[in-house]
Write a protein that holds these residues in place. Sequence first.
Motif, PDB file in Angstrom:
ATOM      1  N   LEU A   1     -18.091  -7.927   2.550  1.00  0.00           N
ATOM      2  CA  LEU A   1     -18.389  -8.065   1.129  1.00  0.00           C
ATOM      3  C   LEU A   1     -17.969  -6.829   0.340  1.00  0.00           C
ATOM      4  O   LEU A   1     -17.513  -6.935  -0.809  1.00  0.00           O
ATOM      5  CB  LEU A   1     -19.878  -8.345   0.929  1.00  0.00           C
ATOM      6  CG  LEU A   1     -20.382  -9.680   1.506  1.00  0.00           C
ATOM      7  CD1 LEU A   1     -21.849  -9.881   1.166  1.00  0.00           C
ATOM      8  CD2 LEU A   1     -19.563 -10.845   0.970  1.00  0.00           C
ATOM      9  N   ALA A   2     -18.096  -5.660   0.949  1.00  0.00           N
ATOM     10  CA  ALA A   2     -17.637  -4.439   0.286  1.00  0.00           C
ATOM     11  C   ALA A   2     -16.118  -4.463   0.125  1.00  0.00           C
ATOM     12  O   ALA A   2     -15.579  -4.019  -0.899  1.00  0.00           O
ATOM     13  CB  ALA A   2     -18.071  -3.211   1.082  1.00  0.00           C
ATOM     14  N   GLY A   3     -15.417  -5.002   1.123  1.00  0.00           N
ATOM     15  CA  GLY A   3     -13.962  -5.127   1.035  1.00  0.00           C
ATOM     16  C   GLY A   3     -13.549  -6.072  -0.084  1.00  0.00           C
ATOM     17  O   GLY A   3     -12.582  -5.803  -0.808  1.00  0.00           O
ATOM     18  N   ILE A   4     -14.277  -7.176  -0.234  1.00  0.00           N
ATOM     19  CA  ILE A   4     -13.997  -8.123  -1.324  1.00  0.00           C
ATOM     20  C   ILE A   4     -14.222  -7.448  -2.671  1.00  0.00           C
ATOM     21  O   ILE A   4     -13.416  -7.590  -3.598  1.00  0.00           O
ATOM     22  CB  ILE A   4     -14.881  -9.374  -1.170  1.00  0.00           C
ATOM     23  CG1 ILE A   4     -14.398 -10.214   0.018  1.00  0.00           C
ATOM     24  CG2 ILE A   4     -14.874 -10.198  -2.456  1.00  0.00           C
ATOM     25  CD1 ILE A   4     -15.293 -11.390   0.344  1.00  0.00           C
ATOM     26  N   SER A   5     -15.313  -6.693  -2.788  1.00  0.00           N
ATOM     27  CA  SER A   5     -15.607  -5.991  -4.033  1.00  0.00           C
ATOM     28  C   SER A   5     -14.516  -4.973  -4.353  1.00  0.00           C
ATOM     29  O   SER A   5     -14.077  -4.841  -5.507  1.00  0.00           O
ATOM     30  CB  SER A   5     -16.966  -5.303  -3.937  1.00  0.00           C
ATOM     31  OG  SER A   5     -17.297  -4.674  -5.156  1.00  0.00           O
ATOM     32  N   LEU A   6     -14.039  -4.269  -3.324  1.00  0.00           N
ATOM     33  CA  LEU A   6     -12.959  -3.302  -3.523  1.00  0.00           C
ATOM     34  C   LEU A   6     -11.698  -4.006  -4.016  1.00  0.00           C
ATOM     35  O   LEU A   6     -10.988  -3.496  -4.894  1.00  0.00           O
ATOM     36  CB  LEU A   6     -12.676  -2.562  -2.217  1.00  0.00           C
ATOM     37  CG  LEU A   6     -11.466  -1.612  -2.225  1.00  0.00           C
ATOM     38  CD1 LEU A   6     -11.667  -0.500  -3.260  1.00  0.00           C
ATOM     39  CD2 LEU A   6     -11.240  -1.018  -0.833  1.00  0.00           C
ATOM     40  N   TYR A   7     -11.425  -5.175  -3.462  1.00  0.00           N
ATOM     41  CA  TYR A   7     -10.237  -5.915  -3.875  1.00  0.00           C
ATOM     42  C   TYR A   7     -10.339  -6.317  -5.350  1.00  0.00           C
ATOM     43  O   TYR A   7      -9.350  -6.248  -6.091  1.00  0.00           O
ATOM     44  CB  TYR A   7     -10.056  -7.157  -3.007  1.00  0.00           C
ATOM     45  CG  TYR A   7      -8.694  -7.798  -3.173  1.00  0.00           C
ATOM     46  CD1 TYR A   7      -7.558  -7.187  -2.650  1.00  0.00           C
ATOM     47  CD2 TYR A   7      -8.535  -8.989  -3.868  1.00  0.00           C
ATOM     48  CE1 TYR A   7      -6.311  -7.748  -2.804  1.00  0.00           C
ATOM     49  CE2 TYR A   7      -7.289  -9.556  -4.029  1.00  0.00           C
ATOM     50  CZ  TYR A   7      -6.176  -8.936  -3.496  1.00  0.00           C
ATOM     51  OH  TYR A   7      -4.929  -9.492  -3.653  1.00  0.00           O
ATOM     52  N   LEU A   8     -11.519  -6.704  -5.792  1.00  0.00           N
ATOM     53  CA  LEU A   8     -11.715  -7.047  -7.196  1.00  0.00           C
ATOM     54  C   LEU A   8     -11.525  -5.823  -8.100  1.00  0.00           C
ATOM     55  O   LEU A   8     -10.990  -5.941  -9.209  1.00  0.00           O
ATOM     56  CB  LEU A   8     -13.109  -7.641  -7.398  1.00  0.00           C
ATOM     57  CG  LEU A   8     -13.359  -8.991  -6.726  1.00  0.00           C
ATOM     58  CD1 LEU A   8     -14.793  -9.454  -6.963  1.00  0.00           C
ATOM     59  CD2 LEU A   8     -12.376 -10.044  -7.224  1.00  0.00           C
ATOM     60  N   VAL A   9     -11.944  -4.666  -7.627  1.00  0.00           N
ATOM     61  CA  VAL A   9     -11.734  -3.432  -8.387  1.00  0.00           C
ATOM     62  C   VAL A   9     -10.242  -3.158  -8.531  1.00  0.00           C
ATOM     63  O   VAL A   9      -9.751  -2.774  -9.607  1.00  0.00           O
ATOM     64  CB  VAL A   9     -12.444  -2.246  -7.709  1.00  0.00           C
ATOM     65  CG1 VAL A   9     -11.998  -0.918  -8.327  1.00  0.00           C
ATOM     66  CG2 VAL A   9     -13.953  -2.386  -7.821  1.00  0.00           C
ATOM     67  N   ILE A  10      -9.487  -3.356  -7.447  1.00  0.00           N
ATOM     68  CA  ILE A  10      -8.031  -3.155  -7.482  1.00  0.00           C
ATOM     69  C   ILE A  10      -7.384  -4.115  -8.479  1.00  0.00           C
ATOM     70  O   ILE A  10      -6.514  -3.727  -9.273  1.00  0.00           O
ATOM     71  CB  ILE A  10      -7.432  -3.339  -6.082  1.00  0.00           C
ATOM     72  CG1 ILE A  10      -7.908  -2.211  -5.152  1.00  0.00           C
ATOM     73  CG2 ILE A  10      -5.906  -3.366  -6.127  1.00  0.00           C
ATOM     74  CD1 ILE A  10      -7.540  -2.420  -3.699  1.00  0.00           C
ATOM     75  N   LEU A  11      -7.814  -5.385  -8.470  1.00  0.00           N
ATOM     76  CA  LEU A  11      -7.274  -6.357  -9.419  1.00  0.00           C
ATOM     77  C   LEU A  11      -7.608  -5.962 -10.851  1.00  0.00           C
ATOM     78  O   LEU A  11      -6.764  -6.089 -11.754  1.00  0.00           O
ATOM     79  CB  LEU A  11      -7.826  -7.751  -9.121  1.00  0.00           C
ATOM     80  CG  LEU A  11      -7.354  -8.442  -7.842  1.00  0.00           C
ATOM     81  CD1 LEU A  11      -7.971  -9.838  -7.744  1.00  0.00           C
ATOM     82  CD2 LEU A  11      -5.834  -8.544  -7.778  1.00  0.00           C
ATOM     83  N   ALA A  12      -8.833  -5.484 -11.075  1.00  0.00           N
ATOM     84  CA  ALA A  12      -9.236  -5.077 -12.420  1.00  0.00           C
ATOM     85  C   ALA A  12      -8.389  -3.903 -12.907  1.00  0.00           C
ATOM     86  O   ALA A  12      -7.954  -3.879 -14.072  1.00  0.00           O
ATOM     87  CB  ALA A  12     -10.714  -4.716 -12.436  1.00  0.00           C
ATOM     88  N   ALA A  13      -8.146  -2.949 -12.035  1.00  0.00           N
ATOM     89  CA  ALA A  13      -7.307  -1.803 -12.407  1.00  0.00           C
ATOM     90  C   ALA A  13      -5.882  -2.252 -12.705  1.00  0.00           C
ATOM     91  O   ALA A  13      -5.262  -1.811 -13.674  1.00  0.00           O
ATOM     92  CB  ALA A  13      -7.330  -0.760 -11.288  1.00  0.00           C
TER      93      ALA A  13
END
Length: 405
Positions: free
Chosen positions: A13-25
């Motif tokens: 779940l932390a990896g998924i959250s990190l991926y969303l942060v990357i997409l947002a950036a």
Amino acid sequence: MLAWLFALVSLLLAGISLYLVILAAAACFFKKKIAPQARPRKLAVVVPAHNEAGQIVATIGTIRNSSYPATAYGVIVIADNCDDATATEARAAGAEVFERSDLVHRGKGQALDWFLRNHADTVSAYDGVVVVDADTFIDANFLLEISASLSHPEVAVVQGFYGASNPAESWRTALMEAALCVFHHVRPAGRNRLGGSAGLKGNGMAFRTETLLEYGWPAHSVVEDLEFGTLLLLDGILVHYNPDAVVRAEMAATRKQAESQRRRWEGGRLEVLGKLAPSLLRSWIAKRQFRYFDGFMDLLIPPLSALVLALIALFIVALLASSTMAPLLGFALAGSAFYVFTGLVLKHAPPAIWLYLAAAPFLILWKIPLYLGMLKGRGAKEWVRTQRKSEITRDSETNSPAPKN
């Protein structure tokens, strides 16, 4: 064993959250692909409609009020299994109407496939096909932006921004608008910027005519847009995003409306995940292209409310157990907040939408039994039309007791 499982789920779940942060950036650096100097393409605006007599005239009206040249587009309504005046109202409003009756193969995807397969001569008269829902209000420049996108040499499929037409109606619709700023803007913009496909969102999408004549509409699940976008990706065709091609439609304001809609959207994603995720993984392993990994991640990522709920639960457990996972889960929650805030900032959400974020915990609590039901196999198996607000009001008035004299 339990500790290892807890750590594994936390890392996922932390990896998924990190991926969303990357997409947002990445979304912050997105640029749409258009050919602004190209001639206006001749566009067919196709409106699949099932018992939409109450909305179809207004939808055709917003298309007619477009700033696009009137000679460069036509309005086509697919009156699908209608037992009301949809076809009559659409013809009176100036649309070309095709009526379909097939109670066995029901659904929007099936209706579109039927039209494309059986009326290819009509479709061939146009350069592009635009698909909008029957309760949609399009921006005046929507068709101009779609034409500019389809005129770009790299764009065969384009998705516009699909937002809520009634964001101020209730806390549910306000939170839906916030979610759409994220799911219908940040995700597609970030995915495109990193080389992935924006995906199809079901409303405000457009295709070069030759693409649809080749494929028809092969996706017949309850989330036919997600399925078709993934099938295109597997064939190497990317969906490109244009945030300035804006459509808006009514979002569910009542619990009854929202439950049927959510079962279809979220239950349907699970079906497509099981069906197409293995193919995306195989393509990523074989071709080593980011677009396939991104497509897999897009299917894997749970609804934001489910992700946040799971992260909060794990974070509380980690704190109580003094687990080393607690800091990671805390950062994951902060990352999810960054993802949401980025969407609201990039789409210039009004202050009222920010204030309604305070109601998000109520939405998450409401969804818990919904998710449990889907885990037990009670997700949507077939397409069910969401009842409109006007219909709920009319039914309420019809069923209310007569006043006493």
